[in-house]
Design an enzyme around this catalytic site. Structure first.
Site, PDB file in Angstrom:
ATOM      1  N   ARG A  11       5.529  11.916  -3.160  1.00 35.90           N
ATOM      2  CA  ARG A  11       5.363  12.490  -1.825  1.00 35.90           C
ATOM      3  C   ARG A  11       6.522  12.003  -0.949  1.00 35.90           C
ATOM      4  NH1 ARG A  11       0.090  14.099  -0.570  1.00 35.90           N
ATOM      5  NH2 ARG A  11       1.141  15.039   1.198  1.00 35.90           N
ATOM      6  N   ASN A  42       8.129  -5.658  -0.960  1.00 29.11           N
ATOM      7  CA  ASN A  42       8.044  -4.528  -0.044  1.00 29.11           C
ATOM      8  C   ASN A  42       6.572  -4.438   0.346  1.00 29.11           C
ATOM      9  OD1 ASN A  42       7.853  -2.173   1.371  1.00 29.11           O
ATOM     10  ND2 ASN A  42       9.093  -0.964  -0.051  1.00 29.11           N
ATOM     11  N   PRO A  50       0.792  -1.219   0.000  1.00 28.46           N
ATOM     12  CA  PRO A  50       0.000   0.000   0.000  1.00 28.46           C
ATOM     13  C   PRO A  50       0.828   1.275   0.000  1.00 28.46           C
ATOM     14  CG  PRO A  50      -0.218  -1.188   2.077  1.00 28.46           C
ATOM     15  CD  PRO A  50       0.470  -2.103   1.127  1.00 28.46           C
ATOM     16  N   ASN A  51       0.348   2.223  -0.781  1.00 33.48           N
ATOM     17  CA  ASN A  51       0.873   3.591  -0.898  1.00 33.48           C
ATOM     18  C   ASN A  51       2.165   3.693  -1.697  1.00 33.48           C
ATOM     19  OD1 ASN A  51      -1.210   4.966   0.634  1.00 33.48           O
ATOM     20  ND2 ASN A  51      -0.403   3.861   2.400  1.00 33.48           N
ATOM     21  N   GLU A  90      12.624  -9.651   1.646  1.00 38.25           N
ATOM     22  CA  GLU A  90      11.827  -8.519   2.152  1.00 38.25           C
ATOM     23  C   GLU A  90      12.669  -7.259   1.970  1.00 38.25           C
ATOM     24  OE1 GLU A  90      10.850  -9.005   6.271  1.00 38.25           O
ATOM     25  OE2 GLU A  90      10.130  -6.938   6.478  1.00 38.25           O
ATOM     26  N   TYR A 127      11.677   8.655   1.035  1.00 46.19           N
ATOM     27  CA  TYR A 127      11.655   7.600   0.020  1.00 46.19           C
ATOM     28  C   TYR A 127      12.356   7.958  -1.292  1.00 46.19           C
ATOM     29  CZ  TYR A 127       8.208   5.690   3.254  1.00 46.19           C
ATOM     30  OH  TYR A 127       7.582   5.210   4.376  1.00 46.19           O
ATOM     31  N   ALA A 175       3.091  -0.894   4.767  1.00 45.21           N
ATOM     32  CA  ALA A 175       2.661  -0.967   6.167  1.00 45.21           C
ATOM     33  C   ALA A 175       2.111  -2.345   6.548  1.00 45.21           C
ATOM     34  CB  ALA A 175       1.619   0.119   6.446  1.00 45.21           C
ATOM     35  N   ARG A 181      13.252   4.425  12.514  1.00 47.89           N
ATOM     36  CA  ARG A 181      11.964   5.129  12.486  1.00 47.89           C
ATOM     37  C   ARG A 181      11.126   4.759  13.722  1.00 47.89           C
ATOM     38  NH1 ARG A 181       9.488   4.784   6.619  1.00 47.89           N
ATOM     39  NH2 ARG A 181       8.285   6.516   7.495  1.00 47.89           N
ATOM     40  N   HIS A 189      12.816  -3.032   2.210  1.00 50.46           N
ATOM     41  CA  HIS A 189      12.285  -1.727   2.623  1.00 50.46           C
ATOM     42  C   HIS A 189      13.202  -0.624   2.125  1.00 50.46           C
ATOM     43  CE1 HIS A 189       9.294  -3.628   5.064  1.00 50.46           C
ATOM     44  NE2 HIS A 189      10.231  -4.444   5.512  1.00 50.46           N
TER      45      HIS A 189
HETATM   46  O1  CA2 Z   1      10.640   1.742   3.845  1.00 50.54           O
HETATM   47  C1  CA2 Z   1       9.772   1.074   3.243  1.00 50.54           C
HETATM   48  O2  CA2 Z   1       9.943   0.659   2.100  1.00 50.54           O
HETATM   49  C2  CA2 Z   1       8.416   0.826   3.900  1.00 50.54           C
HETATM   50  O3  CA2 Z   1       8.031  -0.502   3.582  1.00 50.54           O
HETATM   51  C3  CA2 Z   1       7.468   1.824   3.282  1.00 50.54           C
HETATM   52  C4  CA2 Z   1       6.080   1.793   3.918  1.00 50.54           C
HETATM   53  C5  CA2 Z   1       6.163   1.882   5.431  1.00 50.54           C
HETATM   54  O4  CA2 Z   1       4.854   1.723   5.999  1.00 50.54           O
HETATM   55  C6  CA2 Z   1       7.073   0.815   6.006  1.00 50.54           C
HETATM   56  O5  CA2 Z   1       7.145   0.983   7.407  1.00 50.54           O
HETATM   57  C7  CA2 Z   1       8.477   0.958   5.409  1.00 50.54           C
HETATM   58  C8  CA2 Z   1       5.230   2.964   3.410  1.00 50.54           C
HETATM   59  C9  CA2 Z   1       5.086   3.014   1.944  1.00 50.54           C
HETATM   60  C10 CA2 Z   1       4.464   4.304   1.581  1.00 50.54           C
HETATM   61  O6  CA2 Z   1       5.125   4.791   0.456  1.00 50.54           O
HETATM   62  C11 CA2 Z   1       5.027   6.114   0.175  1.00 50.54           C
HETATM   63  C12 CA2 Z   1       5.900   6.591  -0.753  1.00 50.54           C
HETATM   64  C13 CA2 Z   1       5.877   7.914  -1.076  1.00 50.54           C
HETATM   65  C14 CA2 Z   1       4.952   8.756  -0.472  1.00 50.54           C
HETATM   66  C15 CA2 Z   1       4.067   8.263   0.459  1.00 50.54           C
HETATM   67  C16 CA2 Z   1       4.103   6.922   0.774  1.00 50.54           C
END
Ligand code: CA2
Length: 147
Positions: free
Chosen positions: A19, A75, A11-12, A99, A24, A78, A108, A101
């Protein structure tokens, strides 16, 4: 043995590069896909690259590749920290699972320090930015040579 690496994004991650670039980075998920595809081709492999915001969709893709794949890079976003259902799907896999990230989740919030997915993962990466995906593809190619 299949030549295809399944690369899954939760997700996201469709917002990657659009963003929160301070966490990221500036590259998009399409950029990640292009990088992984190019690398896989150079290694004699193929990729199936997907993103979904829906847990059931990620699980269905895992099921489709759980036996017949060179490996899985995931990946889970969340869902990493919440999803026993994705853990159960990964535990039913017979192929290596990396896995991956983008951020260093251990630097974090506390809630990002625990991963259900790590219980099923062959290897875990965090904090390599999007380069981590390419490292994961290389690792699966390396493991494939040893299988
Ligand atoms: O660091 C990572 O790759 C995560 O898997 C990213 C997840 C986060 O919930 C994990 O704890 C760590 C969030 C992905 C959201 O991706 C976005 C990217 C750009 C803007 C907003 C969200």
């Amino acid at each position: 043995m299949s030549d295809t690496i399944l690369i899954l994004n939760g997700p996201n991650l469709n917002l990657l590069g659009l963003r929160e670039p301070h966490i990221y980075g500036h590259e998009t998920l399409a950029d990640v896909e292009a990088r992984c595809r190019s690398l896989a081709t150079s290694l004699g492999l193929e990729i199936a690259f997907h993103q979904s915001n829906a847990e059931h969709q990620l699980i269905d893709w895992i099921h489709a590749y759980r036996i017949d794949a060179a490996g899985i890079v995931i990946n889970p976003g969340a869902f990493t920290h919440t999803s026993i259902a994705i853990l159960d799907a990964l535990n039913a896999c017979e192929v290596p699972i990396v896995e991956c990230h983008i951020s260093n989740v251990h630097r974090r919030e506390d809630f990002r320090h625990h991963s259900y997915v790590s219980l099923a993962a062959t290897a875990v990466m965090a904090g390599f930015g999007i380069h981590g995906y390419e490292l994961a593809v290389r690792h699966i190619a390396y493991l494939r040579g040893a299988r």
